[in-house]
Design a protein around this motif. Structure first.
Motif, PDB file in Angstrom:
ATOM      1  N   ILE A   1      11.505  -2.109   7.153  1.00 29.25           N
ATOM      2  CA  ILE A   1      10.155  -2.355   6.663  1.00 29.25           C
ATOM      3  C   ILE A   1       9.571  -3.446   7.540  1.00 29.25           C
ATOM      4  CG2 ILE A   1       8.787  -3.155   4.705  1.00 29.25           C
ATOM      5  CD1 ILE A   1      11.024  -1.927   2.906  1.00 29.25           C
ATOM      6  N   THR A   2       8.359  -3.243   8.039  1.00 26.38           N
ATOM      7  CA  THR A   2       7.739  -4.194   8.956  1.00 26.38           C
ATOM      8  C   THR A   2       7.590  -5.549   8.274  1.00 26.38           C
ATOM      9  OG1 THR A   2       6.544  -2.357   9.967  1.00 26.38           O
ATOM     10  CG2 THR A   2       5.766  -4.586  10.487  1.00 26.38           C
ATOM     11  N   PRO A   3       8.203  -6.606   8.835  1.00 23.27           N
ATOM     12  CA  PRO A   3       8.138  -7.932   8.204  1.00 23.27           C
ATOM     13  C   PRO A   3       6.709  -8.445   8.090  1.00 23.27           C
ATOM     14  CG  PRO A   3       9.730  -7.912  10.012  1.00 23.27           C
ATOM     15  CD  PRO A   3       8.976  -6.616  10.057  1.00 23.27           C
ATOM     16  N   GLY A   4       6.385  -9.012   6.928  1.00 24.04           N
ATOM     17  CA  GLY A   4       5.095  -9.643   6.729  1.00 24.04           C
ATOM     18  C   GLY A   4       3.914  -8.703   6.675  1.00 24.04           C
ATOM     19  N   GLU A   5       4.173  -7.410   6.629  1.00 19.94           N
ATOM     20  CA  GLU A   5       3.073  -6.447   6.653  1.00 19.94           C
ATOM     21  C   GLU A   5       3.379  -5.317   5.681  1.00 19.94           C
ATOM     22  OE1 GLU A   5       0.935  -3.705   9.952  1.00 19.94           O
ATOM     23  OE2 GLU A   5       1.824  -5.574  10.617  1.00 19.94           O
ATOM     24  N   GLY A   6       2.496  -5.059   4.762  1.00 17.59           N
ATOM     25  CA  GLY A   6       2.685  -3.949   3.848  1.00 17.59           C
ATOM     26  C   GLY A   6       2.249  -2.642   4.466  1.00 17.59           C
ATOM     27  N   GLY A   7       2.829  -1.563   3.983  1.00 18.68           N
ATOM     28  CA  GLY A   7       2.374  -0.240   4.381  1.00 18.68           C
ATOM     29  C   GLY A   7       2.898   0.289   5.692  1.00 18.68           C
ATOM     30  N   SER A   8       3.964  -0.309   6.244  1.00 18.93           N
ATOM     31  CA  SER A   8       4.482   0.233   7.502  1.00 18.93           C
ATOM     32  C   SER A   8       5.976  -0.013   7.652  1.00 18.93           C
ATOM     33  CB  SER A   8       3.726  -0.335   8.707  1.00 18.93           C
ATOM     34  OG  SER A   8       3.988  -1.700   8.853  1.00 18.93           O
ATOM     35  N   ILE A   9       6.580   0.834   8.489  1.00 17.31           N
ATOM     36  CA  ILE A   9       7.973   0.693   8.875  1.00 17.31           C
ATOM     37  C   ILE A   9       8.024   0.623  10.395  1.00 17.31           C
ATOM     38  CG2 ILE A   9       8.948   1.797   6.823  1.00 17.31           C
ATOM     39  CD1 ILE A   9       9.131   4.414   8.404  1.00 17.31           C
ATOM     40  N   THR A  10       9.087   0.030  10.917  1.00 21.45           N
ATOM     41  CA  THR A  10       9.218  -0.122  12.363  1.00 21.45           C
ATOM     42  C   THR A  10      10.500   0.548  12.840  1.00 21.45           C
ATOM     43  OG1 THR A  10       7.997  -2.205  12.299  1.00 21.45           O
ATOM     44  CG2 THR A  10       9.327  -1.795  14.259  1.00 21.45           C
TER      45      THR A  10
ATOM     46  N   GLY B   1       8.285   2.097  17.540  1.00 20.47           N
ATOM     47  CA  GLY B   1       7.373   1.044  17.099  1.00 20.47           C
ATOM     48  C   GLY B   1       6.992   1.213  15.648  1.00 20.47           C
ATOM     49  N   GLU B   2       5.802   0.743  15.313  1.00 19.65           N
ATOM     50  CA  GLU B   2       5.332   0.721  13.935  1.00 19.65           C
ATOM     51  C   GLU B   2       4.743   2.066  13.513  1.00 19.65           C
ATOM     52  OE1 GLU B   2       2.192  -1.897  11.291  1.00 19.65           O
ATOM     53  OE2 GLU B   2       2.879  -2.676  13.201  1.00 19.65           O
ATOM     54  N   HIS B   3       5.052   2.472  12.279  1.00 21.44           N
ATOM     55  CA  HIS B   3       4.542   3.718  11.696  1.00 21.44           C
ATOM     56  C   HIS B   3       3.906   3.380  10.357  1.00 21.44           C
ATOM     57  CE1 HIS B   3       6.690   6.304  14.574  1.00 21.44           C
ATOM     58  NE2 HIS B   3       7.597   5.348  14.533  1.00 21.44           N
ATOM     59  N   LYS B   4       2.630   3.731  10.199  1.00 21.06           N
ATOM     60  CA  LYS B   4       1.888   3.432   8.970  1.00 21.06           C
ATOM     61  C   LYS B   4       2.181   4.464   7.893  1.00 21.06           C
ATOM     62  CE  LYS B   4      -0.622  -0.077  10.380  1.00 21.06           C
ATOM     63  NZ  LYS B   4      -0.497  -1.393   9.807  1.00 21.06           N
ATOM     64  N   LEU B   5       2.262   3.971   6.651  1.00 19.80           N
ATOM     65  CA  LEU B   5       2.431   4.820   5.476  1.00 19.80           C
ATOM     66  C   LEU B   5       1.208   4.672   4.586  1.00 19.80           C
ATOM     67  CD1 LEU B   5       6.076   3.725   4.682  1.00 19.80           C
ATOM     68  CD2 LEU B   5       5.408   5.939   5.565  1.00 19.80           C
ATOM     69  N   GLN B   6       0.882   5.700   3.842  1.00 20.62           N
ATOM     70  CA  GLN B   6      -0.192   5.613   2.855  1.00 20.62           C
ATOM     71  C   GLN B   6       0.307   4.935   1.587  1.00 20.62           C
ATOM     72  OE1 GLN B   6      -3.423   6.572   3.386  1.00 20.62           O
ATOM     73  NE2 GLN B   6      -2.732   6.886   5.473  1.00 20.62           N
ATOM     74  N   GLY B   7       1.616   5.055   1.322  1.00 25.53           N
ATOM     75  CA  GLY B   7       2.215   4.491   0.110  1.00 25.53           C
ATOM     76  C   GLY B   7       2.295   2.983   0.153  1.00 25.53           C
ATOM     77  N   ALA B   8       2.698   2.426  -0.962  1.00 23.24           N
ATOM     78  CA  ALA B   8       2.691   0.977  -1.141  1.00 23.24           C
ATOM     79  C   ALA B   8       4.036   0.341  -0.792  1.00 23.24           C
ATOM     80  CB  ALA B   8       2.300   0.643  -2.577  1.00 23.24           C
ATOM     81  N   ILE B   9       4.634   0.729   0.318  1.00 26.36           N
ATOM     82  CA  ILE B   9       5.878   0.102   0.749  1.00 26.36           C
ATOM     83  C   ILE B   9       5.549  -1.308   1.246  1.00 26.36           C
ATOM     84  CG2 ILE B   9       5.800   0.933   3.127  1.00 26.36           C
ATOM     85  CD1 ILE B   9       8.862   1.357   2.923  1.00 26.36           C
ATOM     86  N   GLY B  10       6.419  -2.254   0.960  1.00 29.82           N
ATOM     87  CA  GLY B  10       6.125  -3.611   1.388  1.00 29.82           C
ATOM     88  C   GLY B  10       7.363  -4.479   1.475  1.00 29.82           C
ATOM     89  N   PRO B  11       7.194  -5.706   1.962  1.00 32.30           N
ATOM     90  CA  PRO B  11       8.308  -6.638   2.045  1.00 32.30           C
ATOM     91  C   PRO B  11       8.958  -6.794   0.668  1.00 32.30           C
ATOM     92  CG  PRO B  11       6.386  -7.518   3.172  1.00 32.30           C
ATOM     93  CD  PRO B  11       5.932  -6.289   2.428  1.00 32.30           C
ATOM     94  N   GLY B  12      10.257  -6.822   0.631  1.00 33.59           N
ATOM     95  CA  GLY B  12      10.981  -6.930  -0.630  1.00 33.59           C
ATOM     96  C   GLY B  12      11.430  -5.583  -1.172  1.00 33.59           C
TER      97      GLY B  12
END
Length: 87
Positions: free
Chosen positions: A59-68, A22-33
């Motif tokens: 990278i989680t679509p439409g949501e910054g700061g997470s990967i799926t 599932g989804e894993h939160k990051l502290q960094g500024a990873i985002g769509p694009g």
């Protein structure tokens, strides 16, 4: 976000605790694009081991700061995430 200098785009990396599929939160500024360069599953041991599981993540679509993650339960281990920022 920690960045690695010398590339034409900022590159960030982060080590986070593993978890269930599932989804894993990051502290960094990873985002769509951004471009996900690699995800390694690090397992503690003597010596620690790593497995490249990049293909299982996005990278989680439409949501910054997470990967799926779609496949592997990484609970008890760690994830080393490397990405390039879109600017």
């Amino acid at each position: 976000m920690p960045t690695i200098t010398g590339f034409s785009k900022p590159v960030g990396c982060e080590l986070i605790p593993g978890g269930p599929v599932g989804e894993h939160k990051l502290q960094g500024a990873i985002g769509p694009g951004d471009t996900l360069l690699s995800v390694e599953h690090i397992t503690d041991g003597a010596p620690p081991t790593r497995a490249d599981i990049t293909a299982e993540f996005s990278i989680t679509p439409g949501e910054g700061g997470s990967i799926t993650n779609t496949t592997t339960d990484t609970t008890g281990g760690f994830l080393h995430v490397l990405w390039a920022r879109s600017e």
